[in-house]
Design a protein around this motif. Sequence first.
Motif, PDB file in Angstrom:
ATOM      1  N   ASP A  34     -10.255  -1.032 -11.561  1.00 14.25           N
ATOM      2  CA  ASP A  34     -10.955  -1.117 -10.546  1.00 14.25           C
ATOM      3  C   ASP A  34     -11.026  -2.543  -9.821  1.00 14.25           C
ATOM      4  OD1 ASP A  34     -11.531   1.655 -10.475  1.00 14.25           O
ATOM      5  OD2 ASP A  34     -13.599   1.210 -11.263  1.00 14.25           O
ATOM      6  N   ILE A  35     -10.982  -3.594 -10.843  1.00 16.32           N
ATOM      7  CA  ILE A  35     -11.122  -5.151 -10.557  1.00 16.32           C
ATOM      8  C   ILE A  35      -9.978  -5.167  -9.677  1.00 16.32           C
ATOM      9  CG2 ILE A  35     -11.142  -7.416 -11.424  1.00 16.32           C
ATOM     10  CD1 ILE A  35     -12.958  -6.149 -13.560  1.00 16.32           C
ATOM     11  N   LEU A  36      -8.772  -5.054 -10.471  1.00 19.27           N
ATOM     12  CA  LEU A  36      -7.396  -5.253  -9.632  1.00 19.27           C
ATOM     13  C   LEU A  36      -7.337  -4.774  -8.125  1.00 19.27           C
ATOM     14  CD1 LEU A  36      -5.265  -5.235 -12.703  1.00 19.27           C
ATOM     15  CD2 LEU A  36      -5.588  -7.144 -11.261  1.00 19.27           C
ATOM     16  N   ARG A  37      -7.590  -3.531  -8.298  1.00 19.57           N
ATOM     17  CA  ARG A  37      -7.479  -2.459  -6.784  1.00 19.57           C
ATOM     18  C   ARG A  37      -8.492  -3.178  -5.886  1.00 19.57           C
ATOM     19  NH1 ARG A  37      -6.223   1.657 -10.440  1.00 19.57           N
ATOM     20  NH2 ARG A  37      -8.609   2.120 -10.775  1.00 19.57           N
ATOM     21  N   SER A  38      -9.623  -3.816  -6.088  1.00 18.77           N
ATOM     22  CA  SER A  38     -10.365  -4.275  -5.208  1.00 18.77           C
ATOM     23  C   SER A  38      -9.935  -5.853  -4.753  1.00 18.77           C
ATOM     24  CB  SER A  38     -11.785  -4.357  -5.604  1.00 18.77           C
ATOM     25  OG  SER A  38     -12.419  -5.687  -5.681  1.00 18.77           O
ATOM     26  N   GLU A  39      -9.054  -6.490  -5.647  1.00 17.86           N
ATOM     27  CA  GLU A  39      -8.628  -7.591  -5.225  1.00 17.86           C
ATOM     28  C   GLU A  39      -7.643  -7.273  -4.183  1.00 17.86           C
ATOM     29  OE1 GLU A  39      -9.270 -10.870  -6.348  1.00 17.86           O
ATOM     30  OE2 GLU A  39     -11.016 -10.365  -7.721  1.00 17.86           O
ATOM     31  N   VAL A  40      -6.638  -6.286  -4.617  1.00 20.89           N
ATOM     32  CA  VAL A  40      -5.552  -5.937  -3.542  1.00 20.89           C
ATOM     33  C   VAL A  40      -6.248  -5.467  -2.170  1.00 20.89           C
ATOM     34  CG1 VAL A  40      -3.743  -4.162  -3.201  1.00 20.89           C
ATOM     35  CG2 VAL A  40      -4.053  -5.120  -5.515  1.00 20.89           C
ATOM     36  N   ALA A  41      -7.068  -4.508  -2.393  1.00 25.14           N
ATOM     37  CA  ALA A  41      -7.774  -4.110  -0.967  1.00 25.14           C
ATOM     38  C   ALA A  41      -8.438  -5.236  -0.187  1.00 25.14           C
ATOM     39  CB  ALA A  41      -8.788  -2.981  -1.387  1.00 25.14           C
ATOM     40  N   GLN A  42      -8.699  -6.328  -0.716  1.00 28.35           N
ATOM     41  CA  GLN A  42      -9.457  -7.533  -0.275  1.00 28.35           C
ATOM     42  C   GLN A  42      -8.220  -8.351   0.411  1.00 28.35           C
ATOM     43  OE1 GLN A  42     -13.001  -9.035  -2.004  1.00 28.35           O
ATOM     44  NE2 GLN A  42     -12.718  -7.256  -3.269  1.00 28.35           N
ATOM     45  N   GLY A  43      -7.217  -8.290   0.072  1.00 26.04           N
ATOM     46  CA  GLY A  43      -6.159  -9.119   0.292  1.00 26.04           C
ATOM     47  C   GLY A  43      -6.307 -10.750  -0.400  1.00 26.04           C
ATOM     48  N   THR A  44      -6.995 -10.822  -1.556  1.00 26.50           N
ATOM     49  CA  THR A  44      -6.862 -11.995  -2.055  1.00 26.50           C
ATOM     50  C   THR A  44      -5.684 -12.597  -2.786  1.00 26.50           C
ATOM     51  OG1 THR A  44      -7.499 -11.072  -4.343  1.00 26.50           O
ATOM     52  CG2 THR A  44      -9.505 -11.467  -2.842  1.00 26.50           C
ATOM     53  N   PRO A  45      -5.774 -13.858  -2.965  1.00 25.92           N
ATOM     54  CA  PRO A  45      -4.360 -14.487  -3.672  1.00 25.92           C
ATOM     55  C   PRO A  45      -4.025 -13.552  -4.987  1.00 25.92           C
ATOM     56  CG  PRO A  45      -5.963 -16.351  -3.108  1.00 25.92           C
ATOM     57  CD  PRO A  45      -6.789 -15.034  -2.765  1.00 25.92           C
ATOM     58  N   LEU A  46      -5.026 -13.399  -5.692  1.00 26.00           N
ATOM     59  CA  LEU A  46      -4.824 -12.636  -7.068  1.00 26.00           C
ATOM     60  C   LEU A  46      -4.257 -11.233  -6.460  1.00 26.00           C
ATOM     61  CD1 LEU A  46      -4.957 -12.033 -10.103  1.00 26.00           C
ATOM     62  CD2 LEU A  46      -7.208 -11.294  -9.586  1.00 26.00           C
ATOM     63  N   GLY A  47      -4.918 -10.461  -5.602  1.00 25.42           N
ATOM     64  CA  GLY A  47      -4.445  -9.296  -5.247  1.00 25.42           C
ATOM     65  C   GLY A  47      -3.060  -9.158  -4.672  1.00 25.42           C
ATOM     66  N   LEU A  48      -2.603 -10.098  -3.822  1.00 22.88           N
ATOM     67  CA  LEU A  48      -1.469 -10.391  -3.292  1.00 22.88           C
ATOM     68  C   LEU A  48      -0.363 -10.461  -4.380  1.00 22.88           C
ATOM     69  CD1 LEU A  48      -2.004 -12.642  -0.237  1.00 22.88           C
ATOM     70  CD2 LEU A  48      -1.567 -10.283  -0.249  1.00 22.88           C
TER      71      LEU A  48
END
Length: 194
Positions: A34-48
């Motif tokens: 969930d933490i990682l999916r939320s980073e991806v959804a928000q387009g943060t550097p970690l998510g990218l």
Amino acid sequence: MFNLILFGPPGAGKGTQAVKIAEKFGWKHVSTGDILRSEVAQGTPLGLKVKAVMEAGHLVSDELLIEIMESVFVKNSDVKGFVLDGFPRTLKQARELDVMLSKSGQKVTLVLALKVDEHELVGRLLTRALDQGRKDDTEEVIKNRLVQYHNHTKPLIDYYKEQKLFREVYGVGSIEEIFNTLSSTILEHQSIQK
Ligand code: ADP
């Protein structure tokens, strides 16, 4: 503090049960997925950084996961317990978790595994793909995630068995049935601890 690891292959129902356990016992639910999916959804550097890896059904690097979990522990130093869902997933993560917990005099209290056979898992994951539209729930990617589980995560069973922390619960049945079995195993363990 009760530090519970909810363990099992993708599709075993960890997320569903983790939410219920956290609510019943008043513990903090931590889902690294969930933490990682939320980073991806928000387009943060970690998510990218992790988007493509996750969509391919591969594991995100241990270094990133350890960083994420370190910040989870720092932010939640006042909780009574944790339900870890999706972490640790490699031996390196398991060893690092021990180090992180030991910094505050803590240990893993119990590892509860949900046992579900592979045929059932694939069926569940494909159904979830239709319901939730998760990009990592296509047949090809599901296979990858199961391979990752076999190669990297399954060895943790022996790691925790050696420490006598590993307990297995049959993960097929109604959500309530499984939840009751998990809850009573936790309660049993709590009374032994006291
Ligand atoms: P699953 O349904 O497969 O258990 P999760 O929601 O727990 O899925 O995780 C989704 C994806 O997030 C994983 O396939 C992986 O790419 C990444 N991930 C989550 N937790 C970890 C972890 N501890 N180590 C490495 N990658 C992780």
